[in-house]
Design a protein around this motif. Sequence first.
Motif, PDB file in Angstrom:
ATOM      1  N   UNK A  23       0.873  -1.178   0.000  1.00 45.28           N
ATOM      2  CA  UNK A  23       0.000   0.000   0.000  1.00 45.28           C
ATOM      3  C   UNK A  23       0.911   1.228   0.000  1.00 45.28           C
ATOM      4  N   UNK A  24       0.970   1.916  -1.165  1.00 43.63           N
ATOM      5  CA  UNK A  24       1.723   3.147  -1.314  1.00 43.63           C
ATOM      6  C   UNK A  24       0.777   4.302  -0.983  1.00 43.63           C
ATOM      7  N   UNK A  25       1.192   5.164  -0.069  1.00 37.88           N
ATOM      8  CA  UNK A  25       0.381   6.321   0.315  1.00 37.88           C
ATOM      9  C   UNK A  25       1.074   7.577  -0.187  1.00 37.88           C
ATOM     10  N   UNK A  26       0.289   8.466  -0.803  1.00 31.68           N
ATOM     11  CA  UNK A  26       0.832   9.618  -1.483  1.00 31.68           C
ATOM     12  C   UNK A  26       0.200  10.893  -0.950  1.00 31.68           C
ATOM     13  N   UNK A  27       1.021  11.937  -0.804  1.00 25.68           N
ATOM     14  CA  UNK A  27       0.541  13.274  -0.479  1.00 25.68           C
ATOM     15  C   UNK A  27       1.035  14.231  -1.542  1.00 25.68           C
ATOM     16  N   UNK A  28       0.172  15.121  -1.972  1.00 19.63           N
ATOM     17  CA  UNK A  28       0.535  16.148  -2.950  1.00 19.63           C
ATOM     18  C   UNK A  28       0.575  17.486  -2.212  1.00 19.63           C
ATOM     19  N   UNK A  29       1.745  18.138  -2.265  1.00 18.43           N
ATOM     20  CA  UNK A  29       1.975  19.367  -1.511  1.00 18.43           C
ATOM     21  C   UNK A  29       2.361  20.505  -2.445  1.00 18.43           C
ATOM     22  N   UNK A  30       1.690  21.645  -2.326  1.00 18.44           N
ATOM     23  CA  UNK A  30       2.154  22.839  -3.033  1.00 18.44           C
ATOM     24  C   UNK A  30       3.444  23.284  -2.362  1.00 18.44           C
ATOM     25  N   UNK A  31       4.333  23.891  -3.139  1.00 18.61           N
ATOM     26  CA  UNK A  31       5.625  24.329  -2.594  1.00 18.61           C
ATOM     27  C   UNK A  31       5.414  25.243  -1.396  1.00 18.61           C
ATOM     28  N   UNK A  32       6.178  24.944  -0.332  1.00 19.87           N
ATOM     29  CA  UNK A  32       6.147  25.762   0.862  1.00 19.87           C
ATOM     30  C   UNK A  32       4.991  25.473   1.801  1.00 19.87           C
ATOM     31  N   UNK A  33       4.121  24.537   1.451  1.00 19.25           N
ATOM     32  CA  UNK A  33       2.974  24.230   2.304  1.00 19.25           C
ATOM     33  C   UNK A  33       3.195  22.906   3.032  1.00 19.25           C
ATOM     34  N   UNK A  34       2.807  22.888   4.291  1.00 26.06           N
ATOM     35  CA  UNK A  34       2.978  21.699   5.126  1.00 26.06           C
ATOM     36  C   UNK A  34       1.805  20.734   5.009  1.00 26.06           C
ATOM     37  N   UNK A  35       0.611  21.259   4.768  1.00 25.65           N
ATOM     38  CA  UNK A  35      -0.584  20.411   4.661  1.00 25.65           C
ATOM     39  C   UNK A  35      -0.768  19.973   3.211  1.00 25.65           C
ATOM     40  N   UNK A  36      -1.188  18.737   3.030  1.00 27.05           N
ATOM     41  CA  UNK A  36      -1.382  18.189   1.689  1.00 27.05           C
ATOM     42  C   UNK A  36      -2.560  18.861   0.985  1.00 27.05           C
ATOM     43  N   UNK A  37      -2.383  19.136  -0.291  1.00 27.04           N
ATOM     44  CA  UNK A  37      -3.484  19.605  -1.131  1.00 27.04           C
ATOM     45  C   UNK A  37      -4.357  18.420  -1.546  1.00 27.04           C
ATOM     46  N   UNK A  38      -3.743  17.229  -1.605  1.00 25.15           N
ATOM     47  CA  UNK A  38      -4.455  15.989  -1.918  1.00 25.15           C
ATOM     48  C   UNK A  38      -3.688  14.839  -1.280  1.00 25.15           C
ATOM     49  N   UNK A  39      -4.396  13.771  -0.994  1.00 25.76           N
ATOM     50  CA  UNK A  39      -3.746  12.573  -0.448  1.00 25.76           C
ATOM     51  C   UNK A  39      -4.524  11.345  -0.885  1.00 25.76           C
ATOM     52  N   UNK A  40      -3.838  10.226  -0.869  1.00 32.48           N
ATOM     53  CA  UNK A  40      -4.514   8.996  -1.263  1.00 32.48           C
ATOM     54  C   UNK A  40      -3.571   7.822  -1.261  1.00 32.48           C
ATOM     55  N   UNK A  41      -3.970   6.769  -1.968  1.00 32.91           N
ATOM     56  CA  UNK A  41      -3.128   5.575  -2.007  1.00 32.91           C
ATOM     57  C   UNK A  41      -3.327   4.794  -3.301  1.00 32.91           C
ATOM     58  N   UNK A  42      -2.338   3.985  -3.585  1.00 30.65           N
ATOM     59  CA  UNK A  42      -2.363   2.941  -4.607  1.00 30.65           C
ATOM     60  C   UNK A  42      -2.034   1.653  -3.870  1.00 30.65           C
ATOM     61  N   UNK A  43      -2.737   0.588  -4.166  1.00 31.39           N
ATOM     62  CA  UNK A  43      -2.322  -0.736  -3.683  1.00 31.39           C
ATOM     63  C   UNK A  43      -1.877  -1.528  -4.901  1.00 31.39           C
ATOM     64  N   UNK A  44      -0.620  -1.965  -4.842  1.00 31.17           N
ATOM     65  CA  UNK A  44      -0.055  -2.808  -5.891  1.00 31.17           C
ATOM     66  C   UNK A  44      -0.038  -4.244  -5.400  1.00 31.17           C
ATOM     67  N   UNK A  45      -0.474  -5.159  -6.249  1.00 26.76           N
ATOM     68  CA  UNK A  45      -0.257  -6.585  -6.019  1.00 26.76           C
ATOM     69  C   UNK A  45       0.794  -7.004  -7.030  1.00 26.76           C
ATOM     70  N   UNK A  46       1.830  -7.651  -6.536  1.00 28.34           N
ATOM     71  CA  UNK A  46       2.934  -8.063  -7.405  1.00 28.34           C
ATOM     72  C   UNK A  46       2.628  -9.439  -7.961  1.00 28.34           C
ATOM     73  N   UNK A  47       2.702  -9.506  -9.292  1.00 33.24           N
ATOM     74  CA  UNK A  47       2.318 -10.708 -10.013  1.00 33.24           C
ATOM     75  C   UNK A  47       3.407 -11.112 -10.991  1.00 33.24           C
ATOM     76  N   UNK A  48       3.302 -12.322 -11.471  1.00 33.71           N
ATOM     77  CA  UNK A  48       4.167 -12.840 -12.515  1.00 33.71           C
ATOM     78  C   UNK A  48       3.895 -12.071 -13.810  1.00 33.71           C
ATOM     79  N   UNK A  49       4.947 -11.542 -14.436  1.00 34.86           N
ATOM     80  CA  UNK A  49       4.782 -10.752 -15.661  1.00 34.86           C
ATOM     81  C   UNK A  49       4.067 -11.549 -16.752  1.00 34.86           C
TER      82      UNK A  49
END
Length: 150
Positions: free
Chosen positions: A98-124
């Motif tokens: 579970x990768x969690x991501x925050x998007x921050x405008x320059x110089x700002x401490x609070x996220x403008x957006x946040x969320x996640x991606x869940x990757x399942x690793x599989x055989x190519x």
Amino acid sequence: MSVRTPVPLRSEYRYFLRIPTRWGDNDAYGHVNNVQYYSWFDTVVSRFLLDTGEIDLRSSPLIGVVVETLCRHHAPVSFPDEVDAGLRVGRIGSSSVRFEIGIFRQGEEAAAASGHFIHVYVDRATQRVPQPIPDSFRAKLAPLLVAEGG
């Protein structure tokens, strides 16, 4: 009545990638269109994976398939902002991350957006059979690991 999710802070993320906005990212309302946030999420996760050397887009026998996504918008972003995409790992499973991501405008401490991606690793070859995450990959994910959701 819904419970309000706290806005993540920059200090809660472990890896950052600066991404410029483009004029074409703005929508008719003058802010970055919703779909662009998922592109930024994908960009920071992919850059981290490439930087680890564990994933080669052309030849790795193991690939990550996105099985779940979520994006919460907290504040608008508009061109010509540059954003810092912050990345952390909320959970490492036997074959998933579970990768969690925050998007921050320059110089700002609070996220403008946040969320996640869940990757399942599989055989190519099959793109269906979940594969265990190798120890070498786990070791590179470990520095980004935080308690789930924060």
